[in-house]
Design a protein around this motif. Structure first.
Motif, mmCIF file in Angstrom:
data_model
loop_
_atom_site.group_PDB
_atom_site.id
_atom_site.type_symbol
_atom_site.label_atom_id
_atom_site.label_comp_id
_atom_site.label_asym_id
_atom_site.label_seq_id
_atom_site.Cartn_x
_atom_site.Cartn_y
_atom_site.Cartn_z
ATOM 1 N N VAL A 228 0.835 -1.191 0.000
ATOM 2 C CA VAL A 228 0.000 0.000 0.000
ATOM 3 C C VAL A 228 0.875 1.247 0.000
ATOM 4 O O VAL A 228 1.684 1.446 0.889
ATOM 5 C CB VAL A 228 -0.926 0.021 1.238
ATOM 6 N N ARG A 229 0.705 2.046 -1.020
ATOM 7 C CA ARG A 229 1.319 3.372 -1.036
ATOM 8 C C ARG A 229 0.210 4.345 -0.724
ATOM 9 O O ARG A 229 -0.697 4.533 -1.515
ATOM 10 C CB ARG A 229 1.935 3.663 -2.389
ATOM 11 N N GLU A 230 0.289 4.945 0.424
ATOM 12 C CA GLU A 230 -0.784 5.821 0.871
ATOM 13 C C GLU A 230 -0.650 7.198 0.231
ATOM 14 O O GLU A 230 0.433 7.764 0.190
ATOM 15 C CB GLU A 230 -0.740 5.954 2.384
ATOM 16 N N PRO A 231 -1.775 7.712 -0.244
ATOM 17 C CA PRO A 231 -1.743 9.083 -0.770
ATOM 18 C C PRO A 231 -1.500 10.083 0.351
ATOM 19 O O PRO A 231 -1.828 9.832 1.508
ATOM 20 C CB PRO A 231 -3.132 9.283 -1.384
ATOM 21 N N LEU A 232 -0.941 11.192 -0.003
ATOM 22 C CA LEU A 232 -0.613 12.234 0.958
ATOM 23 C C LEU A 232 -1.884 12.748 1.635
ATOM 24 O O LEU A 232 -2.851 13.096 0.966
ATOM 25 C CB LEU A 232 0.099 13.388 0.242
ATOM 26 N N GLY A 233 -1.904 12.731 2.953
ATOM 27 C CA GLY A 233 -3.028 13.257 3.710
ATOM 28 C C GLY A 233 -4.115 12.246 4.030
ATOM 29 O O GLY A 233 -5.100 12.592 4.679
ATOM 30 N N LEU A 234 -3.957 11.002 3.598
ATOM 31 C CA LEU A 234 -4.994 9.992 3.836
ATOM 32 C C LEU A 234 -5.232 9.776 5.321
ATOM 33 O O LEU A 234 -6.373 9.786 5.783
ATOM 34 C CB LEU A 234 -4.630 8.665 3.165
ATOM 35 N N ARG A 235 -4.176 9.579 6.082
ATOM 36 C CA ARG A 235 -4.326 9.310 7.516
ATOM 37 C C ARG A 235 -4.895 10.525 8.249
ATOM 38 O O ARG A 235 -5.663 10.376 9.202
ATOM 39 C CB ARG A 235 -2.996 8.887 8.132
ATOM 40 N N VAL A 236 -4.565 11.726 7.806
ATOM 41 C CA VAL A 236 -5.137 12.925 8.417
ATOM 42 C C VAL A 236 -6.634 12.969 8.145
ATOM 43 O O VAL A 236 -7.432 13.266 9.043
ATOM 44 C CB VAL A 236 -4.439 14.202 7.880
ATOM 45 N N TRP A 237 -7.034 12.649 6.892
ATOM 46 C CA TRP A 237 -8.456 12.633 6.554
ATOM 47 C C TRP A 237 -9.196 11.566 7.358
ATOM 48 O O TRP A 237 -10.310 11.802 7.823
ATOM 49 C CB TRP A 237 -8.644 12.404 5.062
#
Length: 189
Positions: A56-65
């Protein structure tokens, strides 16, 4: 004197002997939980590790969202459960609703969704992250439709309701964006 013939060799079928298989797996150190709580099916998977974590390559800001969503769902759920009149008044600029039960049921449903959001925050599995983002987008879309119909039926436009509608459109777009970003195949280098 006749030479004695040795007895025929007996072949042990360890594949069918359950005790032997369990002993072999115990010696190899597979089948049980390791320090991280993972159960390895073979020695190879134990040595190489779980490939799902690295896929999994997480998009920037996913965990914040995901964190913002979980906090938002929890906050509205607690407000609907504890203060149903204030929540209704904030959105529709009316006096209290005829019954508090539907608003409290809404709060209970939101609390259930918020638990899913909190658990998705700590997972690395792509499928679970995508399903929670899709759940979120569907919830916001349904809330947008229900609020719009309620406003049209009452023929009043409240400022809180308009802000709710605009925020729901924005939240649907953000959730769908991350849904597609998490589902994209990584580019080959």
């Amino acid at each position: 004197m006749a030479a004695k013939q040795p007895p025929p060799l007996m072949k042990k079928h360890s594949q069918t002997d359950l005790v032997s298989r369990l002993k072999t797996r115990k010696i190899l150190g597979v089948g049980g939980e390791d320090d991280d709580g993972e159960v390895h099916r073979s020695k190879i998977s134990q040595v190489l590790g779980n490939e799902i974590k690295f896929a999994v390559r997480e998009p920037l800001g996913l965990r914040v969202w995901q964190l913002v969503s979980a906090v938002m769902f929890s906050g509205v759920a607690i407000m609907a459960l504890a203060f149903p009149d204030q929540l209704y008044d904030t959105v529709f600029n009316e006096e209290s609703a005829s019954s508090k039960t539907p608003i409290r049921l809404y709060g209970g449903a939101l609390l259930s969704i918020s638990l899913i959001m909190w658990n998705a925050l700590y997972t690395a599995e792509k499928v679970i992250i995508r399903w929670t983002l899709l759940t979120e987008a569907c919830y916001f879309a349904v809330q947008f439709l229900v609020t719009t119909v309620s406003l049209v039926e009452s023929s009043r436009i409240a400022t809180g309701a308009v802000l709710l509608l605009v925020s729901r459109i924005l939240f649907v777009l953000i959730s769908i964006y991350y849904y597609y970003q998490v589902g994209r195949r990584p580019k080959k280098v």
